[in-house]
Scaffold this motif. Structure first.
Motif, PDB file in Angstrom:
ATOM      1  N   UNK A  10      46.399  13.285  59.939  1.00 33.33           N
ATOM      2  CA  UNK A  10      46.475  14.744  59.113  1.00 33.33           C
ATOM      3  C   UNK A  10      46.411  16.069  59.466  1.00 33.33           C
ATOM      4  N   UNK A  87      51.490   9.053  59.432  1.00 34.57           N
ATOM      5  CA  UNK A  87      51.979   7.518  59.653  1.00 34.57           C
ATOM      6  C   UNK A  87      53.329   7.628  60.235  1.00 34.57           C
ATOM      7  N   UNK A  90      57.167   7.317  58.595  1.00 33.10           N
ATOM      8  CA  UNK A  90      57.241   8.210  57.262  1.00 33.10           C
ATOM      9  C   UNK A  90      58.259   9.246  57.648  1.00 33.10           C
ATOM     10  N   UNK A 114      46.750   7.919  58.797  1.00 34.96           N
ATOM     11  CA  UNK A 114      46.602   8.399  57.344  1.00 34.96           C
ATOM     12  C   UNK A 114      48.094   9.284  57.144  1.00 34.96           C
ATOM     13  N   UNK A 115      48.447   9.137  55.927  1.00 34.42           N
ATOM     14  CA  UNK A 115      49.616   9.921  55.559  1.00 34.42           C
ATOM     15  C   UNK A 115      49.595  10.572  54.308  1.00 34.42           C
ATOM     16  N   UNK A 117      51.449  10.800  52.304  1.00 33.26           N
ATOM     17  CA  UNK A 117      51.952   9.902  51.106  1.00 33.26           C
ATOM     18  C   UNK A 117      51.029   9.238  50.200  1.00 33.26           C
ATOM     19  N   UNK A 118      49.983   8.530  50.880  1.00 26.32           N
ATOM     20  CA  UNK A 118      48.746   8.093  50.108  1.00 26.32           C
ATOM     21  C   UNK A 118      47.731   8.787  50.069  1.00 26.32           C
ATOM     22  N   UNK A 119      47.614  10.116  51.127  1.00 22.60           N
ATOM     23  CA  UNK A 119      46.278  10.977  50.903  1.00 22.60           C
ATOM     24  C   UNK A 119      46.423  11.824  49.729  1.00 22.60           C
ATOM     25  N   UNK A 121      46.788  11.134  47.001  1.00 25.13           N
ATOM     26  CA  UNK A 121      46.235  10.543  45.472  1.00 25.13           C
ATOM     27  C   UNK A 121      44.807  10.825  45.681  1.00 25.13           C
ATOM     28  N   UNK A 122      44.137  10.854  46.791  1.00 26.64           N
ATOM     29  CA  UNK A 122      42.719  11.056  46.942  1.00 26.64           C
ATOM     30  C   UNK A 122      42.536  12.613  46.704  1.00 26.64           C
ATOM     31  N   UNK A 128      48.010   6.312  42.308  1.00 25.14           N
ATOM     32  CA  UNK A 128      49.201   5.685  43.596  1.00 25.14           C
ATOM     33  C   UNK A 128      50.402   5.181  42.531  1.00 25.14           C
ATOM     34  N   UNK A 131      53.169   7.170  40.836  1.00 22.79           N
ATOM     35  CA  UNK A 131      54.125   8.208  41.602  1.00 22.79           C
ATOM     36  C   UNK A 131      55.513   7.444  41.645  1.00 22.79           C
ATOM     37  N   UNK A 134      59.804   9.908  45.707  1.00 22.35           N
ATOM     38  CA  UNK A 134      59.485  11.242  46.241  1.00 22.35           C
ATOM     39  C   UNK A 134      60.834  12.063  46.760  1.00 22.35           C
TER      40      UNK A 134
END
Lengths: 258, 258
Positions: A10, A87, A90, A114-115, A117-119, A121-122, A128, A131, A134
């Motif tokens: 990222x 990632x 993607x 890391x992408x 797309x998941x990050x 959420x954090x 997750x 969603x 997208x």
């Protein structure tokens, strides 16, 4: 005689996994692209120092119009690493290179990173599994009708929408959160009162996450890109707590989303 | 006086990013959990060797029922690292610990790692923006009606569904792809003719991806977990090519999804 597509993650070269680092170090040729996503703190020299070898940076024309032929040719002679922001797959543009390799019988693998797309959420505290589909908001004037349909469709289902903001490869220029909010509100003034969450420089030391109605986000400055935007759907009480604790959400905006 | 939630990625200790490794090395206490996801090749001893320090492994009861109080207490005294499979906040259970820290004024951050949520795109060749809402199939007998609704709703919209398969923490036992396909077909015999893509041990040397109708997937053995299952929606021609090249899809199954 192989290619590893390796995710850079990222923010800077330290988003690379240990497995990705080891693979790049043992490859005979290392290629990279830095245009499908912006990595604000990536320093090419530092990355080369970390890998102990030179990197050949490829641009959009070389990878898309010319089909990444440098990668394919190098893979016919030896072990190749191809470094990609986030990632690797993607960015849908690289799948065609992987298919071309398969046609030639050259094995390839993906070392994931890391992408967004998941990050996301954090960064926001949104869950997750809540969603929906997208979308990517393009730089061209206006907003595609299909994008508005998706956003409304997700909302009707109580689902969140991740809106990726288009990167103009030639300029490494990306739509900002403010510009995106403006485009949405101009396309449909009813969206002015929808809540949005701006996510800037995710994974970096100066990550900034802030939520407000789109009508207000239009005028907020989130600083340097990369930026992305989330339109939340119906909120679980843990999500409400998170938006309050980590995204500066105000109670009146949250009330409408419970 | 801080906590970093650090993603361990997908397969073994080498899924950790360089940033995550550096942060864990400079922390005074390192905790980990290995129950929210299965990391087939993770070796705790190797991980401790890599970090140069001991790890305290916490179980579900300590993290959920007792609110992760060891982590919170250690964070009141020093710099804490908490290692989590995948990308940390995809396991929604950990957000409550982050909220607890915020209440006490203890800063926390997330160092992201690779997640099944983005990696599944690379493994299958399916495009990220074409996934709808994801679901988790529980171990308990039967299939929740809401899960069937989501799967059908995504399909109607031409979207793919990622079905995460429940992990039983006490046993580190996960539903297999075959068991999941069977549960779905029993719950709705009409699903027998839907195509599924089984994804086993993603990111590992022996990753296995295979596609077939659910009625056939029921009897296929994908080997050791972790497993997950994707039900594709309408396919783009590049996705068709990918399923053929990387997932062993047969032409007659693909024809129905174009």
């Amino acid at each position: 005689m192989s290619v590893a597509f390796i995710g850079l993650g990222l923010n800077d070269e330290r988003g690379l996994t240990i497995e990705g680092l080891e693979e790049a170090r043992r490859s005979s040729n290392v290629f990279a692209e830095f245009y499908t996503n912006i990595m604000p703190a990536l320093d090419r020299k530092k990355l080369e120092l970390l890998l102990g070898k030179k990197i050949v940076v490829l641009n959009r024309i070389q990878l898309e119009d010319e089909g990444g032929k440098q990668i394919v040719e190098a893979a016919e002679r030896g072990r190749v690493a191809f470094l990609v922001p986030g990632d690797p797959m993607i960015a849908t543009t690289h799948i065609s290179i992987r298919l071309e390799l398969a046609k030639k019988g050259i094995p390839s693998k993906i070392i994931h990173g890391p992408s967004i797309v998941s990050a996301v959420c954090g960064a926001t505290g949104l869950q997750s599994y809540k969603f929906g589909k997208s979308v990517t908001l393009p730089q061209e004037p206006g907003v595609p009708g299909s994008l508005l349909d998706t956003v409304r469709d997700n909302k009707t289902r109580g689902l969140h929408t991740l809106i990726l903001l288009d990167v103009r490869p030639e300029l490494s220029k990306q739509l900002t959160i403010g510009e995106a909010a403006t485009k949405l509100v101009v396309a449909d003034p009813g969206l002015r009162n929808w809540m949005g969450i701006g996510v800037a420089r995710i994974g970096s030391e100066d990550e900034l996450v802030g939520s407000a109605k789109l009508g207000k986000l239009q005028n907020q400055d989130f600083g340097r890109t990369p930026h992305s935007l989330v339109l939340p759907g119906r909120l679980h009480f843990m999500e409400v707590e998170s938006l309050r604790a980590f995204c500066g959400a105000e109670d009146e905006d949250l009330e409408a989303l419970k």
